[in-house]
Design an enzyme around this catalytic site. Structure first.
Site, short mmCIF file in Angstrom:
data_model
loop_
_atom_site.label_atom_id
_atom_site.label_comp_id
_atom_site.label_asym_id
_atom_site.label_seq_id
_atom_site.Cartn_x
_atom_site.Cartn_y
_atom_site.Cartn_z
N GLY A 286 3.94 3.63 -0.25
CA GLY A 286 2.90 2.69 0.17
C GLY A 286 2.87 2.40 1.66
N THR B 57 0.31 8.15 5.08
CA THR B 57 1.12 7.31 4.20
C THR B 57 1.75 8.12 3.09
OG1 THR B 57 -0.79 6.84 2.79
CG2 THR B 57 -0.40 5.34 4.65
N ASP B 58 2.68 7.52 2.37
CA ASP B 58 3.29 8.19 1.24
C ASP B 58 3.34 7.26 0.03
OD1 ASP B 58 5.57 6.52 1.39
OD2 ASP B 58 6.59 7.89 2.73
N ALA B 59 3.90 7.78 -1.06
CA ALA B 59 3.86 7.05 -2.32
C ALA B 59 4.65 5.75 -2.28
CB ALA B 59 4.38 7.95 -3.45
#
Lengths: 152, 152, 152, 152
Positions: free
Chosen positions: B35, B31-33
Site C-alpha cells: 500500500g 506503489t506495491d501491495a
C-alpha cells in the site's frame, strides 16, 4: 435537488477542446537496450496521463484506497509507430472514447515534436471492493468523463 | 578565451540556494501491495530529479548516447523513514555532496508535506565508452555541478 | 522443401503440444497499492515468457544487439479477468497465432491454479537496424516459430 | 535453548554453506538505453532473490498481507562493478549479515560467469501494521534467518 440524476452535476463546463493533454519526458528508466522506449513503458506513460487527468477532475486514483469501489483496468492495448528516444518530450492526448454505466474506455495518442509515435487504449471498470462485481460508477465521475468524451 | 580552464566557464550564477528542487507525484505504478511506495521506486524518483537537474544544466542524459563518455552509476543508496502513499506529492531536494575529477555524489532528500520521508545518494562516474575506464568529466559539467555543491 | 531456403531447416521436431509453458512468481515489485498485479506488469510477465521462449529456440533477444536487424514490438494488448495476488505462481502458455514474412503475433494465456486470470498478445516485427524498415525474418527464426504455431 | 522461546524451533539444519544462491536472467525490461542493466533494476534482482529465499523458508512475502506485522525495507544500497548485459545469467548469493530483534540486514553478491558484477544490501524491519512501530520478528523467522547468517 430534483434532477433525475442529481449526482451527475458538475460545475466544469464542456471545454472547447475535450482532449486532455499531458506532457512528460522519457527517462533512462523507460528505455531498454534497444536504445528506445521499452514497449511496456508506453503503458506507464499513458497511465501517468490518466492519473493526472483523474486527479484534476476530482478523482485522484488514491481515493480507491478508501472508497467502497475500486477502479480497475480490464483491457489495455498499445501501438508503436515510431521509435521514442531517451530524453524525448512526449505529448499525450487523452479523451474518453466510450462511456458506459460501469466502465469506460480511454484513448491516448502520443506525439514527439508533433509527430505521432504511438497510440494506446485502457478500459476501466468500477467494481465493488468485496464482491469484485461491476458496479455503477459515481455520477460525478461519469459527468466529468462525459466532458471529455469524443464521439467516434 | 584566455582562462586556464576555458571549458569551466558557465554563465549560470551561483544560486542563493544551491539546492535544486524537483516535485513529482507517486503513481500507482510506484506503489506495491503493502500500500506504499515500493522501495526500489524511490531510486526511480531520485533519478527523475537527477535527469531533470542535468537537463536544465545543459547535460541531458541523452547526450551520453552520442558523446565519447558515458555517465554511469557506481553506487546508490536509499533510506526510508516514513511511508509514502499513492498520490502523495514528493518534493526532492538535490545537491552535490562530493565533486571529484571523474565522479561526483548526488544527495537527495524526499519530503511529503514538508515532512521528511526518505533520503538517497547516487555516485556517478564518467567513463570512456570503449575502455570503460574512468575519465575526467567535461569542464562545463564540473562547473555546473560546482554551483550546486553543498559543503558538508 | 526444396533447398532454396536452406536456412529454414530446423532440427527441432514439431512438438505434440505446440504451446510453450513458462512459469513465474508475482513479486512485490509487480503489485500495486490496490493489492494486486499492476496492469502494466502483465506485459512484463508475458515478455519474460517470450524472451525465455526465443532463447530456448536459439534466438536470445540479446542477438539483436549484434545482428543487422532488430526485433521490435508493434502492438501489445492485455485482458485482465481475475485479480492476481502477490506470491501467486502464474503459468503462461505461449503460442504463435500468426506468422508472416516480417512479423508474427504471440498469444499468451495466464493462469493461476489452473484458473484463467488474463490474456495477452504481442506483435513483433523484424526491422533493419538502420532504415527501420520491415525486413524478412531469418529463416531459422521462422522455422522455429512455425513449430509453435496454432491454427485459429 | 530453554523452552522460553518455543517458536524458535526450526527443523532446517544449519547448511554446510549458509549462502543462498538464486539465479535469474537479465530481461529487456531490466536494461536501459546505455545498453546495460539499469542501476535501479539491480534492486529488483536482489529483492527477487530475497522473496525466493523467504518463501523457501516458510515466510512468503505475501504473508504480510494477512499478518499483524509488515516487513518493510528501511535501507537499501547497491554497488556496480562491471556492466551487466541483456541476456546475462546472474547468480545472486544472499546471506544474513546482521540479525537483530526487530530487523536484519541481507547481503547480496551478484556474479556473471563467476565474475563479480555488483553488490547490494537491504535492511528489513518488522513493524506493527497499525502503529508502524518496530516489533520483534516471529521466532521462526529469526531461526530461519540465523541458519543463513555469516559472521563478519
Amino acid at each position: 435537488m430534483v434532477a433525475s440524476q442529481p449526482t451527475c452535476e458538475n460545475n466544469e463546463k464542456k471545454p472547447n477542446n475535450p482532449v486532455f493533454r499531458h506532457q512528460l519526458s522519457v527517462r533512462l528508466y523507460d528505455t531498454d537496450a534497444a536504445g528506445v522506449l521499452y514497449f511496456g513503458s508506453q503503458f506507464r506513460l499513458a497511465h501517468d496521463a490518466f492519473e493526472t487527468f483523474m486527479a484534476q477532475h476530482g478523482f485522484p486514483i488514491s481515493i480507491m484506497m478508501t472508497e467502497p469501489y475500486l477502479l480497475v483496468v480490464r483491457h489495455a492495448q498499445s501501438d508503436y509507430t515510431a521509435p521514442v528516444m531517451l530524453g524525448d518530450t512526449v505529448d499525450i492526448d487523452l479523451y474518453i472514447e466510450r462511456l458506459g454505466r460501469t466502465s469506460f474506455t480511454c484513448n491516448y495518442t502520443l506525439q514527439v515534436n508533433d509527430m505521432p509515435v504511438g497510440k494506446a487504449k485502457t478500459v476501466h471498470v468500477t467494481i465493488d471492493r468485496k464482491t469484485r462485481n461491476a458496479v455503477a460508477m459515481p455520477g460525478e465521475m461519469r459527468a466529468a468523463l462525459q466532458l471529455h468524451k469524443v464521439d467516434q
